[in-house]
Every structure is written in structure tokens, then in C-alpha cells.
Motif scaffolding. Sequence first.
Motif, short mmCIF file in Angstrom:
data_model
loop_
_atom_site.label_atom_id
_atom_site.label_comp_id
_atom_site.label_asym_id
_atom_site.label_seq_id
_atom_site.Cartn_x
_atom_site.Cartn_y
_atom_site.Cartn_z
N UNK A 96 0.81 -1.22 0.00
CA UNK A 96 0.00 0.00 0.00
C UNK A 96 0.84 1.27 0.00
N UNK A 97 2.16 1.15 0.23
CA UNK A 97 2.99 2.36 0.31
C UNK A 97 4.23 2.29 -0.58
N UNK A 98 4.44 1.19 -1.29
CA UNK A 98 5.69 1.04 -2.05
C UNK A 98 5.63 1.77 -3.38
N UNK A 99 6.62 1.54 -4.23
CA UNK A 99 6.72 2.23 -5.51
C UNK A 99 5.92 1.60 -6.62
N UNK A 301 18.60 -4.18 -0.87
CA UNK A 301 19.37 -3.74 -2.03
C UNK A 301 20.05 -2.40 -1.74
N UNK A 302 21.37 -2.36 -1.56
CA UNK A 302 22.03 -1.06 -1.39
C UNK A 302 22.02 -0.28 -2.69
N UNK A 457 16.55 0.00 -0.63
CA UNK A 457 15.40 0.05 -1.53
C UNK A 457 14.11 -0.38 -0.82
N UNK A 458 14.18 -0.51 0.50
CA UNK A 458 13.06 -1.03 1.29
C UNK A 458 12.63 -2.41 0.83
N UNK A 503 12.68 -6.13 -7.22
CA UNK A 503 11.83 -5.64 -6.14
C UNK A 503 11.07 -6.83 -5.56
N UNK A 504 10.68 -6.75 -4.30
CA UNK A 504 10.24 -7.94 -3.58
C UNK A 504 8.73 -8.17 -3.57
#
Length: 520
Positions: A96-99, A301-302, A457-458, A503-504
Motif C-alpha cells: 500500500x505504500x511502495x513504488x 538492495x544497497x 530500496x526497502x 523488487x520484492x
Amino acid sequence: MTNKTWDVIVVGAGSSGSAFAVRSAEQGKRVLLLEAGRDYRSAEMHEAWRSPNPVVALMDPTAVEGMVWMGLDAARTETQPMAPYWRGRGMGGSSSINGQIAIRPPMQDFADWARQGCLGWAPEDVMPYFIKLETDEEFGAESYHGRSGPTPIYRTPEDEWGSVDTALSGSAQAAGFEWSADVNAPNGTGVSPYPINSRDRRRVSTNDAYLEDGRNLPNLTIRGDALVDQVLFEGNRAIGVRYRAGEQDVSEHAGAVILSAGSIHSPAILMRSGIGPQEQLRSLGINVRADLPVGRGLQDHPMAVLSLPLAQHAANKTPHDRHTNVCVRWTSSPDAHVNDMMFVSMNQSVLAMATANTGAEFGAYGVWLNQNDSRGELTLRSADPLDQPVVDLKMLSDERDRTRMRHGIRSLVELASRDETAAILDGSIEQENKLLFDALENDQALDDYLLDSVGDAQHGTSTCRMGATDQVDTVVDPMCQVLGVEGLHVVDASIFPSVPRANTNLAAIMVGELMADRLA
């Protein structure tokens, strides 16, 4: 024996938990879904979170309130102080808050999982569930895509890209990177448009995709504002959970308990329940039930960023313009893992949002390690569920990662020096990134710069790692059952053996879909 009220209790209504709970209820099980954040219907989501640009919501206190875990901080590297680590709270969790990036990991990730002892997680095992979860608007007719799943997959047409998207795509292709229209194809690599989980330019979270219709199932019960403290046991078997609802402690019992609280809070619940490193638990006065490496193995992910001073014609026209539409997956060297690196475009940086009233306009290029070797650690601050755990990502602590990141940022600077990027600039990249440019020619200086500046990258994973039962770093077996106890499973990104090369979000949804069938 304790009476069972439920067949299954699922803790966490995020990407994995929403999918798992709904699919389990569809199978006829009596399911209780508990979420620490508030319960709300799709129509009640703050409109800012529907924007194509999530920064709009992150900069609006009224949108952030109740949707983000407050007080949760992380140290990115050994030289950086603690800073907020954004994780979603409430229905849909971080979806609900990611990219809104809907990238699948390359199938090589799952071949690696299987080789590491995760039987049943090979490419042929997971692919049906990536297909099941999606409706791909552009490639749904392909055998490896879905056309009837709950998650819509959209790609912004090139004529609607931002200027930084176009510049990165042009610069990368001019530098020899190949165009790949579908990054989610089994062998997708190179320059690609981002697949996005949205419909009509509006976010579709797992609350929208799964729970909204799932609420019609008579055997699915959803409760918000239910902060789970710990798992309850009878002998060696999990029989339920205890959670806080306001000032009250509530206990619920079930035949099985599924922790889907995410890579931060699933391990915290395990440790409060006596499952974790025995030295740490004993130091907090927690009785040890199982000595397991919970919280260890943390990865993200750095990412290093190159700021771009944009010409007026290249700046985003409104805050709601999509923040990114293009990525470049690539391999750093012949002996590296395939697609171990990724370039990303950022049409409007957080800095630009913060300084919009002054006329300052910036975009950015980013490079992140899609596959990395450094491992961090999550520990409890106390046994109180209201205390957030301590998150130490330890990014770039492994020399192999520092070597690849040096190569990555130098390659990014080369891309930014091309004519395709120069066309969108007004000002000097070197001046805007002076500390970086001062360090570029010296490995030690560049390492110091990167350790001081990389972000995450959260995409936190791997705090309850899945593996063979005889491996020292395993927390759950390939059935996602916690070692040493019965009836307790972890089903979310914390079980990933390592952070995937993507991305996860989509991988987390896949895990919920797959495990609902596997535990049926």
C-alpha cells in the motif's frame, strides 16, 4: 487439548498474508487474519497513496499517519546513523505504500534456492503462481504470464515517460545494453519499462486485489489494530496467538499459525515467543523454546544515487507524474551472477519534492546491487511488542559488494556523461555530486563515500531464512515450518534465502499464493 476457534490464524495483511488468507478461506478453512494496523476498505485509502508517485503520500503527514510503522529505524552501513526504515502498516502492508514496481525475480534466483536445499521452490514450481497472481495487460497471452489474476500489470508507454526515463534508456542503449520489452520474461535482461501494479494510473495493493473481494467469504474474518505479541504453545505445538487490542490482551486458538508480518515483524514475533538466538533471548528474560538464527541474514538492495540537475523542459510538470518507469538489469562481470546489478531512473527526487517552492528541480540515476553478499541482523530491543526491533543492515560489509558497487557507480557516471543524458541537464553533474567525483579515482575513498551515502530500496528479506534442515542458517524448512516446533509457519519475504534480483512485492505475493496451496 485447547479448543480451536479457527483452522488458521494469519498474522499480517500484507503482500503474502493477504494472498494466503484469501486463498485458504477459498479452500473452505476458517481463517482469522490479524493486522497490527487499521482495517479499512479499498475506498477508504488516502487518495495520496493512489498517486503514481509515492513521494506525494510520504510527504503528506495525513497520508503517512497509520499507514507507516513509526519509530522503526535502521542503520544502512557501519558508518551511518539510524534513520527511518519505511514499512507499510494496515491492510495491504507495504504493497500500500511502495513504488508499485511489479518485477519478478529472474528464474535463476529460484534455481539457486533449489540448489541450496529449498526443495519445491525451483523455477517450474514458482512460475505457475507468478502466472496465477497477475493480469498482464501487454503480455498476458504469453505462456509465462497471466491474464486473469487479481494483480494488474501495467507498463507506462514510452511517450508518457519522464525525461530521466528517456535519458537513461537512450544512454544505456547507446552504451550497448539491449532493449527488453518484458523484464518479467524468464530471461529478461537489459533496458526495460517497469511493470507496475496499477490500473488507470492508480495503485492496486493486495488489499484491493485480494481482501476487498475476500471479505465476501463467510469463513474469513479480518481484524485490524491487533498487535500480535507472541505465539501460544501447547507442548511443542503452536495453538494460537496473543495480541493487543487497545488496552486488552486477547488470545485466539487455531490448528495452525502463519506469520506473515514481514521481514521485520515476523522475526520479532518469533523471538518474543522464545524462538531465536538463545543468548539474545535470555538477556531479555525470554524463555528459550528453540535456538535458531532468527533475525540473522538480513538483506536489502544497497543503492547509490547520482543527482541530475534538470533543465526546465525536463522537470516533472506535476508531483503526480510517475517517479520512475525504466530500469536496466545487467551483469557486472563474466564470473558474476546474471543480472547482479540494476540501474534505475528517478524523474523527480525527494530533494525536488522538498524544494519545489524554491524552483530547484532534480532527477537522479541510481544503481543498486541486485544480488549481494553482505548480511545484516535484526535484534529485539526488549520483549515489549510496542518496542520496534533494532535493524542493522550492514550493507557493503562484504568486500565483494564494495567491489561491485564501485564498478556500478563508475559505470553510472559514464552513462550520465553521454549526450542522451546531457540533453536533459541544466548544470554540472560533477558540481552537484562533488563528493562522489572527488572519490571516483581512488578505491578506498570511493568505498568511504559509498559507506557514508548508500541507501536501501526497502526490500528487506531473509530474517527467517528457508533452507535444508541440516544447514546452520536455516529457520524454516521448505514447507515454511519453523524448525523444532509444529503448526507454526512463516510465509513472507523473511523466508527468502537471499534478497532476490528484483523488487520484492511480486515474489512476496507469489509465496502467499504457493503456500496456501501447499498447506491445503
